[in-house]
Design a protein around this motif. Structure first.
Motif, PDB file in Angstrom:
ATOM      1  N   ALA A 109       0.847  -1.192   0.000  1.00  0.00           N
ATOM      2  CA  ALA A 109       0.000   0.000   0.000  1.00  0.00           C
ATOM      3  C   ALA A 109       0.884   1.243   0.000  1.00  0.00           C
ATOM      4  N   THR A 110       0.392   2.277  -0.638  1.00  0.00           N
ATOM      5  CA  THR A 110       1.078   3.567  -0.613  1.00  0.00           C
ATOM      6  C   THR A 110       0.054   4.672  -0.475  1.00  0.00           C
ATOM      7  N   VAL A 111       0.457   5.737   0.161  1.00  0.00           N
ATOM      8  CA  VAL A 111      -0.340   6.954   0.235  1.00  0.00           C
ATOM      9  C   VAL A 111       0.601   8.113  -0.029  1.00  0.00           C
ATOM     10  N   THR A 112       0.196   8.979  -0.925  1.00  0.00           N
ATOM     11  CA  THR A 112       1.008  10.145  -1.251  1.00  0.00           C
ATOM     12  C   THR A 112       0.170  11.396  -1.128  1.00  0.00           C
ATOM     13  N   PHE A 113       0.703  12.373  -0.466  1.00  0.00           N
ATOM     14  CA  PHE A 113       0.087  13.689  -0.397  1.00  0.00           C
ATOM     15  C   PHE A 113       1.051  14.692  -1.019  1.00  0.00           C
ATOM     16  N   ASN A 114       0.557  15.498  -1.924  1.00  0.00           N
ATOM     17  CA  ASN A 114       1.403  16.447  -2.621  1.00  0.00           C
ATOM     18  C   ASN A 114       0.712  17.802  -2.659  1.00  0.00           C
ATOM     19  N   ASP A 115       1.343  18.773  -2.084  1.00  0.00           N
ATOM     20  CA  ASP A 115       0.806  20.132  -2.100  1.00  0.00           C
ATOM     21  C   ASP A 115       1.707  20.968  -2.990  1.00  0.00           C
ATOM     22  N   ALA A 116       1.289  21.133  -4.236  1.00  0.00           N
ATOM     23  CA  ALA A 116       2.089  21.829  -5.243  1.00  0.00           C
ATOM     24  C   ALA A 116       1.482  23.196  -5.511  1.00  0.00           C
ATOM     25  N   ARG A 117       2.247  24.250  -5.319  1.00  0.00           N
ATOM     26  CA  ARG A 117       1.735  25.619  -5.422  1.00  0.00           C
ATOM     27  C   ARG A 117       2.572  26.464  -6.366  1.00  0.00           C
ATOM     28  N   ASP A 118       1.872  27.308  -7.073  1.00  0.00           N
ATOM     29  CA  ASP A 118       2.511  28.281  -7.965  1.00  0.00           C
ATOM     30  C   ASP A 118       2.876  29.515  -7.140  1.00  0.00           C
ATOM     31  N   THR A 119       4.152  29.831  -7.105  1.00  0.00           N
ATOM     32  CA  THR A 119       4.586  30.997  -6.323  1.00  0.00           C
ATOM     33  C   THR A 119       5.184  32.076  -7.216  1.00  0.00           C
ATOM     34  N   THR A 120       4.823  32.081  -8.480  1.00  0.00           N
ATOM     35  CA  THR A 120       5.369  33.050  -9.434  1.00  0.00           C
ATOM     36  C   THR A 120       5.046  34.479  -9.016  1.00  0.00           C
ATOM     37  N   ASP A 121       6.062  35.338  -9.063  1.00  0.00           N
ATOM     38  CA  ASP A 121       5.858  36.739  -8.735  1.00  0.00           C
ATOM     39  C   ASP A 121       4.857  37.365  -9.696  1.00  0.00           C
ATOM     40  N   GLY A 122       4.005  38.203  -9.144  1.00  0.00           N
ATOM     41  CA  GLY A 122       3.083  38.958  -9.978  1.00  0.00           C
ATOM     42  C   GLY A 122       1.905  38.165 -10.512  1.00  0.00           C
ATOM     43  N   ARG A 123       1.729  36.939 -10.016  1.00  0.00           N
ATOM     44  CA  ARG A 123       0.593  36.178 -10.519  1.00  0.00           C
ATOM     45  C   ARG A 123      -0.701  36.815 -10.035  1.00  0.00           C
ATOM     46  N   THR A 124      -1.742  36.753 -10.846  1.00  0.00           N
ATOM     47  CA  THR A 124      -3.015  37.388 -10.485  1.00  0.00           C
ATOM     48  C   THR A 124      -4.093  36.377 -10.154  1.00  0.00           C
ATOM     49  N   LEU A 125      -3.883  35.122 -10.528  1.00  0.00           N
ATOM     50  CA  LEU A 125      -4.908  34.126 -10.267  1.00  0.00           C
ATOM     51  C   LEU A 125      -5.038  33.880  -8.768  1.00  0.00           C
ATOM     52  N   VAL A 126      -6.282  33.694  -8.339  1.00  0.00           N
ATOM     53  CA  VAL A 126      -6.535  33.437  -6.926  1.00  0.00           C
ATOM     54  C   VAL A 126      -6.025  32.037  -6.551  1.00  0.00           C
ATOM     55  N   ASN A 127      -6.339  31.058  -7.402  1.00  0.00           N
ATOM     56  CA  ASN A 127      -5.874  29.701  -7.136  1.00  0.00           C
ATOM     57  C   ASN A 127      -4.371  29.606  -7.367  1.00  0.00           C
ATOM     58  N   ASP A 128      -3.674  28.967  -6.454  1.00  0.00           N
ATOM     59  CA  ASP A 128      -2.246  28.787  -6.651  1.00  0.00           C
ATOM     60  C   ASP A 128      -1.856  27.306  -6.700  1.00  0.00           C
ATOM     61  N   ARG A 129      -2.849  26.425  -6.650  1.00  0.00           N
ATOM     62  CA  ARG A 129      -2.506  25.003  -6.729  1.00  0.00           C
ATOM     63  C   ARG A 129      -2.166  24.680  -8.170  1.00  0.00           C
ATOM     64  N   LEU A 130      -1.066  24.008  -8.393  1.00  0.00           N
ATOM     65  CA  LEU A 130      -0.634  23.696  -9.751  1.00  0.00           C
ATOM     66  C   LEU A 130      -1.572  22.677 -10.386  1.00  0.00           C
ATOM     67  N   PRO A 131      -1.840  22.834 -11.657  1.00  0.00           N
ATOM     68  CA  PRO A 131      -2.739  21.879 -12.323  1.00  0.00           C
ATOM     69  C   PRO A 131      -2.108  20.510 -12.506  1.00  0.00           C
ATOM     70  N   PHE A 132      -2.990  19.526 -12.641  1.00  0.00           N
ATOM     71  CA  PHE A 132      -2.617  18.137 -12.921  1.00  0.00           C
ATOM     72  C   PHE A 132      -1.793  17.501 -11.800  1.00  0.00           C
ATOM     73  N   GLN A 133      -1.834  18.039 -10.615  1.00  0.00           N
ATOM     74  CA  GLN A 133      -1.157  17.442  -9.466  1.00  0.00           C
ATOM     75  C   GLN A 133      -2.221  17.058  -8.444  1.00  0.00           C
ATOM     76  N   ALA A 134      -2.556  15.760  -8.421  1.00  0.00           N
ATOM     77  CA  ALA A 134      -3.568  15.302  -7.473  1.00  0.00           C
ATOM     78  C   ALA A 134      -3.034  15.413  -6.049  1.00  0.00           C
ATOM     79  N   PRO A 135      -3.765  16.054  -5.159  1.00  0.00           N
ATOM     80  CA  PRO A 135      -3.282  16.162  -3.786  1.00  0.00           C
ATOM     81  C   PRO A 135      -3.082  14.808  -3.120  1.00  0.00           C
ATOM     82  N   TRP A 136      -3.948  13.861  -3.436  1.00  0.00           N
ATOM     83  CA  TRP A 136      -3.879  12.546  -2.801  1.00  0.00           C
ATOM     84  C   TRP A 136      -3.840  11.455  -3.863  1.00  0.00           C
ATOM     85  N   VAL A 137      -2.938  10.510  -3.646  1.00  0.00           N
ATOM     86  CA  VAL A 137      -2.895   9.316  -4.459  1.00  0.00           C
ATOM     87  C   VAL A 137      -2.698   8.138  -3.515  1.00  0.00           C
TER      88      VAL A 137
END
Lengths: 413, 656
Positions: free
Chosen positions: B530-558
């Motif tokens: 069994a495996t459990v993976t938690f991944n919190d991937a965030r966009d920290t680019t300067d000057g970004r305007t989007l409210v969401n900062d979670r990177l796309p295509f990265q499932a938080p839980w697998v």
């Protein structure tokens, strides 16, 4: 997509936090001299959001419909390639075009804040619709940029044409062959219709005239279509004009204007020899005659953008593209310019903030005494008052739909 | 079952790697105490053994999908483009090596996992977060090493397979040799119609009335994969391995599900030769001294024919050719009983040609020179401190442009074994990714290049612990890892003019995660994992305007789970000499498909089942496998449908 029992049983995961903001409310805006209101399409080219803005600049409904309004499956509710029509949408509804690859026209009831109709205009291929106009009260023309590589399998599937969509059942009932408007053009040049306006009982469609591989361009043209017969009844050739994507009609409809960017030719530096603004006078019979032309030199050698509109009968609002340097920093700003057609003078009104390619659609309502420009760099719209047929002071109105998506396109209904 | 990696009874030193290679070459079947690990104890890694790779209908990508930190992105059936991310690092940032040769192309740097059939692989090592220093590319999220078979004794095998969507396979191979020298070859032909069913919503998500059930068109593929391997033992402390691989595939390119391409076709070709040598040096008193050398040659060619311009590439034909060659020499020794050292030099020449379209610079070349060193110190027997560093000089050239850049990397790690049942470890590192030739000099008329690009870079850190317990009935192992990573100067494409985009170093991101994995073997026949993976991937680019900062295509839980009953060497009924039945489960939580966080891809629940029986003293093996047993309608990328439930079977005969 229906939930599966096992997914529910084992779903101990936290769903994506930061879920999409709640959709904006429905709005019932009385019809005024410029219609009901504006709608703003905000997009980062990967997802989109539609908001309703009044002619006074106030945000009436933020994020009424967006890419996450429906659960994604093979497609999404709205892709990142969504634009608004050039002409005001009749019937009190919003209309947006999902260009590639979806090829879908979506009608939205702003009162209910709900999608009332979606029309797939592919006819078997990625037709890349660019604009839609009410050719008749019960029929839409949808300009389709691409040509079908293998036609003959589905009705009306040739492409590079205007597709006829009959309402209210949203049935595809015909197409307008634009071949008659290409008389004299080299055989490899396709019409590639883009923006359209309807004036004086005729529909005018801008043809950007590129070859299938975009390596060759021809003179841009404007096709004149009789919507009662769904046939081309005339055309105007804009000799030497290249990369033409902007089209606007004057308040009275007596003039049309076309914005041309030139050709980019696969490099970062476009060829501006065919760039500029062309003004056409519309005759009583609907024919078009070129009356004025402003080449790129008038705009300090900067390429024109894809949008323009009439402030008044003798004044235009246009914008030019900026540029980036090798590090991605702004090398040159976008510029919003007013052209006085009486004396040919050009006046700078606004520059982009932060990055180029952020000044978007231009839309004016002469009867409402206002012009708007989508300002992606600042996250809202710029509203210019119109006084004496000339642009006056500007006020900025943020369009905050909770996503931070930059506003780029403007429609009106 | 995924084999866990944890410390052996005694820490394996760096300079002893040659012996480890020899052991693997001899292929001694060891059960019980120790399991092989991919690398040093201070970094997390996962090994997938051959028994988990070689199942009918199971691709390398499907095997990798069960590794913590791995996200697979498929675009259709098994023969269509498949890439991976590792701990949030993109496919361009995750080097994949086949027989020591990097597969990532120089156009966009992605490795297409669909071009690597698993039938000749003996092992897949996934370095999660930290790659071995001798690799020419230290991926920002780690690296994947695909290791082919080595010749083992004299045997021959042949088999056939069939399955859903018109899948058929024919394969055969033989090896000949002794402990001193061995040669092996194998060839496999796969074909598929790729005509799986899916629901075409016609782009109208608000209107289900026009949805229709369709079958994937133009998804057929024919592939041929041929291997040759040579192993020669060079004295008591030397071995030379050479691998030759030729792969070719002809296939349709169906494109997006809503606008399928019926006539677009593609041909993929790959030829590679990889040779690795390790010999002992010095006198008998210094038998840990080792000199290793490797060299490789690789050529790939990808031709896309789109006569009707059904695909959005704007051309009717495009040919992408890459060539690469290089070599490396390394020396390792144990100058002190508690100190291992290793150092090496490497060079590579890589070329890229995009023809006939593209900007002026459609031919580009890279010359790399690299130096690396690492050391392992054991001040006390139960504690090891490791340090590694590398510096690469990259000179790129294209008509009218050229550049020279330095790319450093470094890592410091430690592991301890205070008791037999526990092994804590930690590592910190700094890695870089050089831009690809396509990013520097352009990939098409619309995707221009930017010679001013610099390397992506960032630090990473891991802290973890391994556990182990074993008695007469249960052999249990587990690992828990916390990791963090920063990335800066990330390359992103932005509009640069009307109709064109260019890459710029403008992005930054932050990754935090947890990986937990466990495995157990109960009474030698029941295998659980069994495996459990938690991944919190965030966009920290300067000057970004989007409210969401979670990177796309990265499932938080697998999460994954597997169970198998394995009865190997059943006696005395020798006509049935072995049997196995197993199930595997994978869950991937919902994830965003766009930076704004509006488009949420639904969760994925995949259940596979397999069964196999060995007959006549292992001379005949019959395997069956059902994939996506629950027929989950799923997608990894918007617009690309994936197959539903499928069934596959293979019969293999082996002698002796």
């Amino acid at each position: 997509m229906k939930p599966r029992p096992i997914a529910l049983l084992v779903s101990f995961a936290v769903a994506c936090d930061g879920a999409a903001p709640p959709p904006g409310p429905g709005v019932d805006v009385p019809e005024g001299p410029c219609g009901h209101a504006l709608f703003v399409v905000a997009t980062d080219y990967q997802s989109s959001s539609v908001s309703v803005v009044g002619w006074g600049g106030e945000v009436l409904s933020a994020g009424m419909i967006h890419s996450g309004t429906e659960q994604a499956g093979l497609s999404v509710a709205l892709s990142g390639d969504v634009v608004a029509p050039t002409d005001r949408v009749g019937a009190g509804q919003l209309l947006v075009l999902d260009r590639y690859p979806a090829s879908v026209a979506t009608l939205i009831d702003p009162v209910e804040a709900a999608v009332t109709e979606q029309v797939n205009v592919q006819t078997g291929f990625a037709s890349n619709p660019q604009d839609a106009v009410f050719a008749r009260p019960d029929a839409l023309y949808v300009s389709r940029y691409e040509r079908n590589p293998a036609p003959g399998k589905v009705a009306f599937d040739a492409g590079s044409d205007l597709l006829v969509v009959t309402l209210p059942d949203a049935a595809i009932t015909g197409r307008v062959d634009l071949g008659p408007a290409m008389v004299g053009a080299p055989a490899e040049i396709l019409p590639r219709p883009g923006r359209m306006v309807a004036r004086g009982g005729l529909v005018y469609a801008l043809l950007s005239a590129y070859s299938a591989d975009f390596k060759t361009t021809g003179d841009a043209r404007v096709a004149i279509v009789d919507p009662e017969a769904d046939t081309v009844v005339g055309h105007a050739v804009l000799a030497g004009a290249r990369g033409c994507s902007g089209l606007a009609a004057s308040p009275s409809g007596a003039r049309l204007a076309v914005a041309c960017s030139g050709t980019f030719g696969g490099t970062g530096t476009p060829d501006l020899s065919g760039a500029g603004v062309v003004v056409l006078d519309r005759g009583v019979d609907g024919s078009l005659v070129e009356s004025r032309r402003f080449d790129a030199a008038v705009f300090d050698g900067e390429p024109l953008s894809f949008t323009l509109d009439f402030v008044a009968e003798d004044a235009l609002l246009v914008s030019t593209f900026g540029a980036l340097d090798d590090t991605g920093a702004a090398l040159r700003d976008d510029r919003l310019l007013e052209i006085d057609l009486t004396d040919g003078s050009v006046r700078e009104l606004l520059r982009s903030a932060g990055e180029p390619f952020t000044l978007g659609d231009i839309r004016c309502g002469a009867a409402c005494g206002a012009c708007f420009v989508a300002d992606a760099g600042r996250g809202g719209v710029q509203r210019f008052s119109v006084e004496g047929g000339r642009v006056g002071a500007a006020t900025f109105h943020a369009v905050d739909d909770g996503t931070g998506l930059p506003p780029r396109y403007l429609g009106a209904y | 079952m995924i084999a866990l990696l944890w410390g052996a009874l005694s820490a394996a030193g760096v300079a002893r790697r040659a012996h480890a290679d020899e052991d693997a070459a001899i292929e001694v079947d060891v059960r019980g105490d120790a399991l092989p690990r991919a690398g040093e104890a201070s970094i997390p890694s996962t090994t997938i053994e051959a028994e988990d790779l070689r199942w009918p209908g199971r691709s390398v990508a499907e095997s990798l999908a069960r590794v913590p930190g791995v996200m697979i992105a498929r675009t259709g059936g098994a023969s269509e483009l498949t890439t991976m991310t590792l701990r949030g690092a993109s496919s361009a940032q995750t080097p994949v090596y086949l027989a020591g040769v990097r597969l990532n192309d120089e156009l966009y740097r992605a490795a297409d996992l669909s071009t690597v059939p698993s039938f000749f692989l003996r092992r897949v090592d996934v370095y999660r977060g930290h790659a071995p220093v001798e690799l020419d590319r230290a991926g920002l999220g780690g690296a994947v090493l695909l290791e082919p078979e080595v010749p083992r004794g004299t045997r021959a095998m042949a088999g056939v397979g069939a399955g859903s969507f018109g899948s058929r396979s024919y394969f055969g191979g033989a090896s000949l040799g002794s402990d001193a020298v061995g040669v092996a070859f194998a060839v496999r032909r796969d074909s598929t119609d790729g005509d799986f069913a899916y629901v075409d919503d016609r782009g109208t998500r608000f209107d289900e009335s026009d949805d229709r059930d369709v079958r994937r068109r133009n998804g057929d593929a024919r592939a041929l994969d041929a291997w040759g391997a040579l192993r020669v033992r060079l004295g008591p402390r030397g071995v030379w391995n050479t691998v030759v691989n030729a792969f070719t595939r002809r296939q349709g390119v169906p494109g997006l599900g809503v606008v399928p391409a019926d006539r677009a076709r593609a041909e993929s070709e790959r030829a590679l030769v990889g040779s690795r040598l390790a010999v002992g040096c010095g006198g008998a008193a210094s038998d840990a001294c080792t000199i290793s050398a490797s060299t490789f040659v690789k050529r790939t060619r990808y031709q896309l024919d789109d006569p009707e311009r059904e695909l959005p590439f704007g051309t009717t034909r495009q040919v992408i050719t890459t060539t690469s060659t290089g070599g490396q020499v390394a020396w390792g020794d144990t100058p002190l009983s508690w100190l291992d050292v290793r150092a090496g030099l490497g060079e590579a020449i890589e070329g890229l040609t995009v023809d006939p379209i593209g900007p002026e610079q459609s031919h580009a070349q890279r010359l790399s020179l690299r130096a690396f060193a690492e050391s392992a110190a054991r001040p006390v027997p139960w504690f090891e401190l490791r340090a590694a560093a590398s510096l690469s000089s990259e000179r790129t050239e294209s008509p009218g442009a050229g550049d020279l850049a330095l790319s450093p990397a470094a890592r410091l790690g430690a592991s301890a074994r205070p008791a037999e049942w526990v092994e804590p470890f930690a590592a910190i590192a700094y890695y870089t990714r050089v831009p690809s030739l396509g990013e520097l000099y352009g990939a098409s008329a619309s995707f221009l290049g930017n010679p001013a690009l610099t390397s992506e870079a960032g630090p990473s850190a891991d802290v973890g612990t391994r556990f182990r317990a074993k008695n007469a009935y249960v052999d249990f192992g587990a690992e828990v890892v916390l990791f963090g990573r920063l990335a800066s100067d990330l390359i992103e494409y932005k509009r640069s003019a009307a109709g064109t985009v260019r890459p710029y170093n403008v992005g930054s991101a932050r990754f935090l995660g947890l990986e937990a994995l466990a495995a157990a073997e109960v009474v030698e026949h029941l295998e659980l994992d069994a495996t459990v993976t938690f991944n919190d991937a965030r966009d920290t680019t300067d000057g970004r305007t989007l409210v969401n900062d979670r990177l796309p295509f990265q499932a938080p839980w697998v999460a994954t789970a597997g169970a198998a009953l394995d009865f190997d060497d059943i006696q005395p009924v020798e006509w049935v000499s072995g049997a196995r039945v197993g199930v595997g489960f994978l869950y991937r939580s919902p994830r965003f498909a766009d930076p704004a966080g509006l488009v949420s891809l639904p969760s994925q629940v995949l259940l596979d089942a397999d069964a196999g029986v060995e007959l006549a003293r292992d001379m005949i093996a019959v395997q069956v496998r059902v994939t996506n047993l629950l027929d989950d309608v799923t997608t990894d990328l918007v617009g690309y449908p994936l197959p539903g439930r499928g069934a596959f079977a293979e019969v293999t005969g082996a002698w002796p």
